[in-house]
Design a protein around this motif. Sequence first.
Motif, PDB file in Angstrom:
ATOM      1  N   LYS A  58       2.128  10.681  -5.195  1.00  0.00           N
ATOM      2  CA  LYS A  58       0.931   9.570  -4.693  1.00  0.00           C
ATOM      3  C   LYS A  58       0.599  10.348  -3.282  1.00  0.00           C
ATOM      4  O   LYS A  58       1.527  10.926  -2.382  1.00  0.00           O
ATOM      5  CB  LYS A  58       1.587   8.336  -4.411  1.00  0.00           C
ATOM      6  CG  LYS A  58       2.668   8.065  -3.210  1.00  0.00           C
ATOM      7  CD  LYS A  58       2.488   8.340  -2.034  1.00  0.00           C
ATOM      8  CE  LYS A  58       1.344   7.163  -1.523  1.00  0.00           C
ATOM      9  NZ  LYS A  58       2.175   5.823  -1.270  1.00  0.00           N
ATOM     10  N   VAL A  80       6.260  10.451  -7.311  1.00  0.00           N
ATOM     11  CA  VAL A  80       6.267   9.377  -8.292  1.00  0.00           C
ATOM     12  C   VAL A  80       7.362   9.736  -9.305  1.00  0.00           C
ATOM     13  O   VAL A  80       7.342  10.917 -10.035  1.00  0.00           O
ATOM     14  CB  VAL A  80       4.941   9.256  -8.959  1.00  0.00           C
ATOM     15  CG1 VAL A  80       4.917   8.440 -10.101  1.00  0.00           C
ATOM     16  CG2 VAL A  80       3.731   8.866  -7.853  1.00  0.00           C
ATOM     17  N   GLU A 105      -6.440   2.361  -7.214  1.00  0.00           N
ATOM     18  CA  GLU A 105      -6.405   3.998  -7.068  1.00  0.00           C
ATOM     19  C   GLU A 105      -7.485   4.691  -8.346  1.00  0.00           C
ATOM     20  O   GLU A 105      -7.219   4.101  -9.365  1.00  0.00           O
ATOM     21  CB  GLU A 105      -5.194   4.524  -6.690  1.00  0.00           C
ATOM     22  CG  GLU A 105      -4.264   3.962  -5.672  1.00  0.00           C
ATOM     23  CD  GLU A 105      -3.808   4.711  -4.786  1.00  0.00           C
ATOM     24  OE1 GLU A 105      -3.715   6.030  -5.298  1.00  0.00           O
ATOM     25  OE2 GLU A 105      -3.197   4.504  -3.842  1.00  0.00           O
ATOM     26  N   ALA A 107      -6.328   7.670 -10.634  1.00  0.00           N
ATOM     27  CA  ALA A 107      -5.391   8.621 -10.760  1.00  0.00           C
ATOM     28  C   ALA A 107      -5.920   9.573 -11.714  1.00  0.00           C
ATOM     29  O   ALA A 107      -6.486   9.655 -12.633  1.00  0.00           O
ATOM     30  CB  ALA A 107      -4.015   7.911 -11.512  1.00  0.00           C
ATOM     31  N   GLU A 136      -1.341   1.466  -7.677  1.00  0.00           N
ATOM     32  CA  GLU A 136      -0.313   1.836  -6.948  1.00  0.00           C
ATOM     33  C   GLU A 136       0.422   0.787  -6.542  1.00  0.00           C
ATOM     34  O   GLU A 136       0.053  -0.069  -5.766  1.00  0.00           O
ATOM     35  CB  GLU A 136      -0.501   2.761  -5.691  1.00  0.00           C
ATOM     36  CG  GLU A 136       0.711   3.496  -5.139  1.00  0.00           C
ATOM     37  CD  GLU A 136       0.664   4.206  -4.081  1.00  0.00           C
ATOM     38  OE1 GLU A 136       1.843   4.601  -3.654  1.00  0.00           O
ATOM     39  OE2 GLU A 136      -0.346   4.605  -3.544  1.00  0.00           O
ATOM     40  N   ALA A 160       6.025   4.584  -1.508  1.00  0.00           N
ATOM     41  CA  ALA A 160       5.834   4.576  -2.847  1.00  0.00           C
ATOM     42  C   ALA A 160       6.803   3.915  -3.616  1.00  0.00           C
ATOM     43  O   ALA A 160       8.039   4.094  -3.222  1.00  0.00           O
ATOM     44  CB  ALA A 160       5.947   6.011  -3.371  1.00  0.00           C
ATOM     45  N   CYS A 163       3.637   2.906 -10.092  1.00  0.00           N
ATOM     46  CA  CYS A 163       2.186   2.774 -10.652  1.00  0.00           C
ATOM     47  C   CYS A 163       1.979   2.121 -11.954  1.00  0.00           C
ATOM     48  O   CYS A 163       3.046   2.172 -12.872  1.00  0.00           O
ATOM     49  CB  CYS A 163       1.529   4.149 -10.528  1.00  0.00           C
ATOM     50  SG  CYS A 163       1.789   5.106 -11.549  1.00  0.00           S
ATOM     51  N   LEU A 228      -1.507  10.156  -7.821  1.00  0.00           N
ATOM     52  CA  LEU A 228      -2.615   8.909  -7.301  1.00  0.00           C
ATOM     53  C   LEU A 228      -3.241   9.470  -6.230  1.00  0.00           C
ATOM     54  O   LEU A 228      -2.700   9.523  -5.038  1.00  0.00           O
ATOM     55  CB  LEU A 228      -1.605   7.926  -6.840  1.00  0.00           C
ATOM     56  CG  LEU A 228      -0.711   7.206  -8.292  1.00  0.00           C
ATOM     57  CD1 LEU A 228       0.444   6.452  -7.774  1.00  0.00           C
ATOM     58  CD2 LEU A 228      -1.674   6.467  -9.122  1.00  0.00           C
ATOM     59  N   SER A 231      -6.133   4.928  -1.947  1.00  0.00           N
ATOM     60  CA  SER A 231      -6.411   3.686  -2.250  1.00  0.00           C
ATOM     61  C   SER A 231      -8.018   3.344  -1.789  1.00  0.00           C
ATOM     62  O   SER A 231      -8.438   3.882  -0.701  1.00  0.00           O
ATOM     63  CB  SER A 231      -5.734   2.733  -1.518  1.00  0.00           C
ATOM     64  OG  SER A 231      -6.001   1.368  -1.840  1.00  0.00           O
TER      65      SER A 231
END
Length: 259
Positions: A58, A80, A105, A107, A136, A160, A163, A228, A231
């Motif tokens: 991420k 992740v 997000e 991805a 996320e 994190a 997700c 990811l 945001s």
Amino acid sequence: MDKILEAAKAVASARRDLVPLRPLDPEIAPRDEAEGYRIQDAVHAVLAQEVGPLVGYKIGCTSAVMQRYLDIPHPCGGGVFAKGVHSSGVNLRHGDFVRVGVECEIAVRLARDLTGSAFTADTVADAIDAYHPAIEIVDDRYADWRTIGAPTLVADDFFAAGCVLGKPVSRAAAPDLLDVVGIAFINGVEVGRGTGADVLGHPHAALAWLANHLAAGRKNLRAGQIVLTGSLVQTVWLNVGDKVLMEMSGLGSVAAEFA
């Protein structure tokens, strides 16, 4: 005990036990973000048996809204893990987190390894297999994230917690990411919106930042990994029972419930 490993064990223990992480002892606390990333690598090794293999990354602080919110003026990366990746429609336990939040997000899934260095938004594009609309999952697992410091946040994967992925859209079929509008809904009420252009100017630029960051540490992104990219909206913190929906024009939607 090696101070990097000692710090990693303290971070991993707090995450495992859902205990808010307090500032680390000055003897083992990371002095800068480079040391934070070294501890992060050790955290991944400590947690590997519990959270499964690393399946991607991420990127945080890629938009102006998030940089202002966290008061960190540049991107940060985190891992992740397999057990943290869910499909749209998942029902998760609110109590499995300290203070759970969500972000909207885009991805990417990689079709091939990204080896080398000096990546740009243009040179990483051909390595992308598909895009996913994504939620996320972040966790404010800190006594006070405003004072714990960016190096320690980095050591703990920068909030994190996993997700949720919507259906993939092939790169060939995807719209221009600059034009993608992401809208976050909680219990049917819009709580934020942004565009692909808000993510470092383009989500591919965020991907290039990560590829260059990893290359500097003699690592690289690999085929099949998920990234990811950051945001589009400010983090939304959830209450028990909240239903989350992220809609992204041209990419579809993704949903989750935190019961």
